[in-house]
Design a protein around this motif. Sequence first.
Motif, PDB file in Angstrom:
ATOM      1  N   GLU A   1     -69.212   0.171  19.135  1.00  0.00           N
ATOM      2  CA  GLU A   1     -67.772   0.070  19.391  1.00  0.00           C
ATOM      3  C   GLU A   1     -67.111  -0.335  18.081  1.00  0.00           C
ATOM      4  N   VAL A   2     -66.283   0.541  17.524  1.00  0.00           N
ATOM      5  CA  VAL A   2     -65.611   0.247  16.259  1.00  0.00           C
ATOM      6  C   VAL A   2     -64.140  -0.011  16.537  1.00  0.00           C
ATOM      7  N   ARG A   3     -63.683  -1.146  16.053  1.00  0.00           N
ATOM      8  CA  ARG A   3     -62.275  -1.519  16.158  1.00  0.00           C
ATOM      9  C   ARG A   3     -61.797  -1.858  14.756  1.00  0.00           C
ATOM     10  N   TYR A   4     -60.509  -2.054  14.630  1.00  0.00           N
ATOM     11  CA  TYR A   4     -59.928  -2.396  13.332  1.00  0.00           C
ATOM     12  C   TYR A   4     -59.141  -3.684  13.459  1.00  0.00           C
TER      13      TYR A   4
ATOM     14  N   VAL B   1     -64.522  -3.078  12.191  1.00  0.00           N
ATOM     15  CA  VAL B   1     -65.479  -4.028  12.758  1.00  0.00           C
ATOM     16  C   VAL B   1     -66.247  -3.299  13.857  1.00  0.00           C
ATOM     17  N   ALA B   2     -67.584  -3.261  13.751  1.00  0.00           N
ATOM     18  CA  ALA B   2     -68.420  -2.599  14.756  1.00  0.00           C
ATOM     19  C   ALA B   2     -69.224  -3.642  15.517  1.00  0.00           C
ATOM     20  N   ASN B   3     -69.320  -3.465  16.822  1.00  0.00           N
ATOM     21  CA  ASN B   3     -70.152  -4.305  17.676  1.00  0.00           C
ATOM     22  C   ASN B   3     -71.134  -3.402  18.406  1.00  0.00           C
ATOM     23  N   VAL B   4     -72.376  -3.858  18.488  1.00  0.00           N
ATOM     24  CA  VAL B   4     -73.419  -3.085  19.168  1.00  0.00           C
ATOM     25  C   VAL B   4     -74.549  -4.024  19.565  1.00  0.00           C
ATOM     26  N   SER B   5     -75.328  -3.629  20.548  1.00  0.00           N
ATOM     27  CA  SER B   5     -76.500  -4.415  20.938  1.00  0.00           C
ATOM     28  C   SER B   5     -77.755  -3.701  20.452  1.00  0.00           C
TER      29      SER B   5
ATOM     30  N   ALA C   1     -69.613  -0.794   9.165  1.00  0.00           N
ATOM     31  CA  ALA C   1     -69.074  -0.583  10.513  1.00  0.00           C
ATOM     32  C   ALA C   1     -68.657   0.866  10.707  1.00  0.00           C
ATOM     33  N   GLU C   2     -68.004   1.456   9.707  1.00  0.00           N
ATOM     34  CA  GLU C   2     -67.592   2.852   9.805  1.00  0.00           C
ATOM     35  C   GLU C   2     -68.794   3.780   9.954  1.00  0.00           C
ATOM     36  N   ILE C   3     -69.836   3.529   9.168  1.00  0.00           N
ATOM     37  CA  ILE C   3     -71.038   4.361   9.217  1.00  0.00           C
ATOM     38  C   ILE C   3     -71.728   4.222  10.567  1.00  0.00           C
ATOM     39  N   MET C   4     -71.774   2.999  11.091  1.00  0.00           N
ATOM     40  CA  MET C   4     -72.360   2.803  12.421  1.00  0.00           C
ATOM     41  C   MET C   4     -71.631   3.668  13.452  1.00  0.00           C
ATOM     42  N   GLY C   5     -70.312   3.629  13.418  1.00  0.00           N
ATOM     43  CA  GLY C   5     -69.528   4.398  14.379  1.00  0.00           C
ATOM     44  C   GLY C   5     -69.673   5.896  14.200  1.00  0.00           C
ATOM     45  N   GLU C   6     -69.857   6.335  12.977  1.00  0.00           N
ATOM     46  CA  GLU C   6     -69.930   7.764  12.684  1.00  0.00           C
ATOM     47  C   GLU C   6     -71.307   8.356  12.968  1.00  0.00           C
ATOM     48  N   TYR C   7     -72.378   7.640  12.642  1.00  0.00           N
ATOM     49  CA  TYR C   7     -73.725   8.207  12.689  1.00  0.00           C
ATOM     50  C   TYR C   7     -74.626   7.712  13.812  1.00  0.00           C
ATOM     51  N   LEU C   8     -74.332   6.557  14.390  1.00  0.00           N
ATOM     52  CA  LEU C   8     -75.251   5.974  15.371  1.00  0.00           C
ATOM     53  C   LEU C   8     -74.800   6.226  16.799  1.00  0.00           C
ATOM     54  N   LYS C   9     -75.781   6.360  17.674  1.00  0.00           N
ATOM     55  CA  LYS C   9     -75.551   6.544  19.102  1.00  0.00           C
ATOM     56  C   LYS C   9     -76.543   5.654  19.850  1.00  0.00           C
ATOM     57  N   LYS C  10     -76.330   5.519  21.142  1.00  0.00           N
ATOM     58  CA  LYS C  10     -77.275   4.788  21.979  1.00  0.00           C
ATOM     59  C   LYS C  10     -78.673   5.362  21.745  1.00  0.00           C
ATOM     60  N   GLY C  11     -79.652   4.475  21.511  1.00  0.00           N
ATOM     61  CA  GLY C  11     -81.024   4.898  21.282  1.00  0.00           C
ATOM     62  C   GLY C  11     -81.391   5.047  19.818  1.00  0.00           C
ATOM     63  N   SER C  12     -80.400   5.082  18.908  1.00  0.00           N
ATOM     64  CA  SER C  12     -80.688   5.206  17.476  1.00  0.00           C
ATOM     65  C   SER C  12     -81.552   4.036  17.016  1.00  0.00           C
ATOM     66  N   LYS C  13     -82.534   4.328  16.162  1.00  0.00           N
ATOM     67  CA  LYS C  13     -83.407   3.283  15.621  1.00  0.00           C
ATOM     68  C   LYS C  13     -82.855   2.833  14.275  1.00  0.00           C
TER      69      LYS C  13
ATOM     70  N   VAL D   1     -74.636 -11.114  12.011  1.00  0.00           N
ATOM     71  CA  VAL D   1     -73.674 -10.466  11.122  1.00  0.00           C
ATOM     72  C   VAL D   1     -74.497  -9.617  10.156  1.00  0.00           C
ATOM     73  N   VAL D   2     -74.343  -8.300  10.267  1.00  0.00           N
ATOM     74  CA  VAL D   2     -75.170  -7.366   9.503  1.00  0.00           C
ATOM     75  C   VAL D   2     -74.755  -7.359   8.039  1.00  0.00           C
ATOM     76  N   LYS D   3     -75.732  -7.596   7.161  1.00  0.00           N
ATOM     77  CA  LYS D   3     -75.513  -7.528   5.715  1.00  0.00           C
ATOM     78  C   LYS D   3     -75.946  -6.176   5.179  1.00  0.00           C
ATOM     79  N   SER D   4     -77.096  -5.662   5.656  1.00  0.00           N
ATOM     80  CA  SER D   4     -77.526  -4.324   5.270  1.00  0.00           C
ATOM     81  C   SER D   4     -78.206  -3.662   6.458  1.00  0.00           C
ATOM     82  N   MET D   5     -78.174  -2.332   6.454  1.00  0.00           N
ATOM     83  CA  MET D   5     -78.701  -1.566   7.565  1.00  0.00           C
ATOM     84  C   MET D   5     -79.370  -0.313   7.028  1.00  0.00           C
ATOM     85  N   GLN D   6     -80.440   0.090   7.687  1.00  0.00           N
ATOM     86  CA  GLN D   6     -81.096   1.346   7.353  1.00  0.00           C
ATOM     87  C   GLN D   6     -81.311   2.110   8.652  1.00  0.00           C
ATOM     88  N   MET D   7     -80.820   3.351   8.682  1.00  0.00           N
ATOM     89  CA  MET D   7     -81.021   4.199   9.847  1.00  0.00           C
ATOM     90  C   MET D   7     -82.384   4.851   9.747  1.00  0.00           C
TER      91      MET D   7
END
Length: 155
Positions: A15-18, A25-29, A60-72, A97-103
Amino acid sequence: MQMVIALGNLGKDPEVRYSQSGMPVANVSLACSEKWTDKQSGEQVEKTEWLNLVAFGRTAEIMGEYLKKGSKIFIQGKLQTDKYEKDGQTRYSTKVVVKSMQMLGQPSGNGNNGQKHVDRGANQQNSRSAPQPAYAGHSADSGAPDFDFDDDIPF
């Protein structure tokens, strides 16, 4: 500061909000599961821990653009606990609070072999190279030595 390193699958679409200032700002479980065989029964057992993640800016933008439920994904971040009142009771909410992420996993047609590294500290994405190691207390792009041995090979 408590450092968190986790690998798991998203439990829902991000969920990406501004914010009022325009900051994404992205929130996800994130479901972090482990499996083992019970020694007494011989049955397969699975346990899942859920982490609430929050990311800011380009991550946050990248999470919203590239990730979906089930993404590792593989994340590094820090714990943050918030205190609030609800129905006259004091409650606490802990998130990472995510500092770095790798899809990780299957690519979504973008030709990057299923891997993309995002470092909030550098505010960049690294989608062309293999994942870089992150050293304790540093993100992959935060001054860790660059070991490029190609020039040292004598043949």
